[in-house]
Design a protein around this motif. Structure first.
Motif, PDB file in Angstrom:
ATOM      1  N   ASP A  78     -14.361 -34.328  36.360  1.00 25.78           N
ATOM      2  CA  ASP A  78     -14.905 -33.810  35.195  1.00 25.78           C
ATOM      3  C   ASP A  78     -15.304 -35.002  34.228  1.00 25.78           C
ATOM      4  O   ASP A  78     -16.402 -35.279  33.764  1.00 25.78           O
ATOM      5  CB  ASP A  78     -14.379 -32.841  34.280  1.00 25.78           C
ATOM      6  N   GLN A  79     -14.554 -36.001  34.330  1.00 26.03           N
ATOM      7  CA  GLN A  79     -14.716 -37.055  33.356  1.00 26.03           C
ATOM      8  C   GLN A  79     -15.837 -38.268  34.171  1.00 26.03           C
ATOM      9  O   GLN A  79     -16.947 -38.546  33.406  1.00 26.03           O
ATOM     10  CB  GLN A  79     -13.478 -37.988  33.044  1.00 26.03           C
ATOM     11  N   LEU A  80     -15.765 -38.322  35.365  1.00 29.84           N
ATOM     12  CA  LEU A  80     -16.592 -39.009  36.075  1.00 29.84           C
ATOM     13  C   LEU A  80     -18.230 -38.558  36.122  1.00 29.84           C
ATOM     14  O   LEU A  80     -18.971 -39.045  35.847  1.00 29.84           O
ATOM     15  CB  LEU A  80     -16.049 -39.292  37.308  1.00 29.84           C
ATOM     16  N   LEU A  81     -18.124 -37.242  36.434  1.00 32.25           N
ATOM     17  CA  LEU A  81     -19.616 -36.342  36.540  1.00 32.25           C
ATOM     18  C   LEU A  81     -20.253 -36.544  35.033  1.00 32.25           C
ATOM     19  O   LEU A  81     -21.441 -36.878  35.048  1.00 32.25           O
ATOM     20  CB  LEU A  81     -19.397 -35.170  36.937  1.00 32.25           C
ATOM     21  N   GLY A  82     -19.055 -36.175  34.086  1.00 29.55           N
ATOM     22  CA  GLY A  82     -19.959 -36.361  32.641  1.00 29.55           C
ATOM     23  C   GLY A  82     -20.341 -37.840  32.322  1.00 29.55           C
ATOM     24  O   GLY A  82     -21.121 -37.924  31.420  1.00 29.55           O
ATOM     25  N   SER A  83     -19.840 -38.894  32.702  1.00 27.10           N
ATOM     26  CA  SER A  83     -19.988 -40.169  32.450  1.00 27.10           C
ATOM     27  C   SER A  83     -21.338 -40.606  33.400  1.00 27.10           C
ATOM     28  O   SER A  83     -21.870 -41.770  33.348  1.00 27.10           O
ATOM     29  CB  SER A  83     -18.885 -41.179  32.756  1.00 27.10           C
ATOM     30  N   GLY A  84     -21.757 -39.682  34.281  1.00 24.37           N
ATOM     31  CA  GLY A  84     -22.964 -40.110  35.170  1.00 24.37           C
ATOM     32  C   GLY A  84     -22.376 -41.087  36.450  1.00 24.37           C
ATOM     33  O   GLY A  84     -23.368 -41.533  37.124  1.00 24.37           O
ATOM     34  N   VAL A  85     -21.236 -41.042  36.661  1.00 18.75           N
ATOM     35  CA  VAL A  85     -20.708 -41.926  37.865  1.00 18.75           C
ATOM     36  C   VAL A  85     -21.223 -41.035  39.216  1.00 18.75           C
ATOM     37  O   VAL A  85     -20.880 -39.878  39.360  1.00 18.75           O
ATOM     38  CB  VAL A  85     -19.398 -42.158  37.726  1.00 18.75           C
ATOM     39  N   ASP A  86     -21.576 -41.865  40.311  1.00 18.04           N
ATOM     40  CA  ASP A  86     -21.919 -41.302  41.620  1.00 18.04           C
ATOM     41  C   ASP A  86     -20.527 -41.062  42.013  1.00 18.04           C
ATOM     42  O   ASP A  86     -19.843 -42.162  42.793  1.00 18.04           O
ATOM     43  CB  ASP A  86     -22.941 -42.082  42.014  1.00 18.04           C
ATOM     44  N   VAL A  87     -19.983 -39.952  42.438  1.00 17.79           N
ATOM     45  CA  VAL A  87     -18.750 -39.716  42.804  1.00 17.79           C
ATOM     46  C   VAL A  87     -18.663 -39.791  44.145  1.00 17.79           C
ATOM     47  O   VAL A  87     -17.531 -40.055  44.914  1.00 17.79           O
ATOM     48  CB  VAL A  87     -18.001 -38.137  42.197  1.00 17.79           C
TER      49      VAL A  87
END
Length: 245
Positions: free
Chosen positions: A124-133
């Motif tokens: 959730d944190q990574l996607l919220g920060s716009g990181v390509d997971v």
């Protein structure tokens, strides 16, 4: 001629009855399983056949008291056997319809393997920060797999660096938090079935169509989430004991 025609009709009738007798879910599962395996191979994940669940929380292998039922490769040569060749994977999938599959790490991709709650928080944190997971799979036994590019194939072998988070099949119990599957390791690849009668599986949360990211772009968020998760477990365990004054 009529007898031949009658024989064909009888055989076709039996086939039709068999097809009608199959549950729609079974037919869909057969095709869906193969398509998912080929999609994983198409994304560059090398696959090899693995054991599958047997009745009574047992494993399909011959090992008495298998410590990792339905979670290990069939062949000891899984590292050299692993492939992305579609024709070979189709043959395996069709000739071994119950088999799970593993993907060998450290060749094209690695897997950052974390407790499910920590993984969901980090995701959730990574996607919220716009990181390509990249691709993410969930194992219903309480783990989440983040698929990344590998650090296991540097151009110069002297640049290879081991990591204290590195995890191998025989050392997984030593890593209850973050496990880094790289050289010499593997994980189950979706779709896979886990032991038991409760229908637990390994399935994609984000499929292999997502490009593999650099593992270092995910590592900090996953490490922090695992640390918080471990702290919560420690607090909960300690809460069960009265404090002495």
């Amino acid at each position: 001629m009529s007898a031949e025609f009658g024989g064909r009709t009888g055989r076709q009738g039996k086939i039709s009855q068999w097809l009608r007798g199959r549950r729609p879910k079974e037919a869909a599962d057969d095709g869906g399983r193969e398509a998912l395996l080929l999609a994983a191979a198409g994304a560059g994940l090398p696959l090899a056949p693995a054991a599958h669940p047997a009745p009574g929380y047992r494993c399909s292998c011959d090992r008495v008291g298998c410590p990792t039922p339905a979670r290990h490769p069939v062949s000891f040569a899984w590292q050299t056997q692993s492939t992305t060749d579609h024709a070979q994977i189709e043959r395996w999938a069709r000739h071994q319809p119950q088999a799970n599959f593993i993907t060998a790490t450290g060749m094209v991709h690695d897997v950052l393997d974390v407790p499910l709650e920590a993984g969901q928080e980090a995701l959730d944190q990574l996607l919220g920060s716009g990181v390509d997971v990249g691709p993410v799979a969930v194992s219903d036994d309480g783990r989440m797999f983040f698929f990344t590019l590998t650090r296991g194939t540097p151009e110069d072998e002297d640049e290879w660096w081991p990591c204290e988070l590195d995890c191998h099949p025989e050392t997984m119990d030593e890593h209850p938090g973050l496990r880094w599957h790289c050289r010499g390791s593997y994980v189950l690849v979706p779709p896979a079935r886990l032991p038991g009668d409760d229908g637990r599986t390994v399935h994609w949360l984000r499929g292999p169509e997502h490009p593999l990211p650099d593992p270092l772009t995910l590592l900090e968020a996953l490490t922090d989430a695992c640390a918080r998760h471990a702290g919560q477990e420690t607090d909960q365990a300690g809460a069960g004991w009265p404090l002495r004054h």
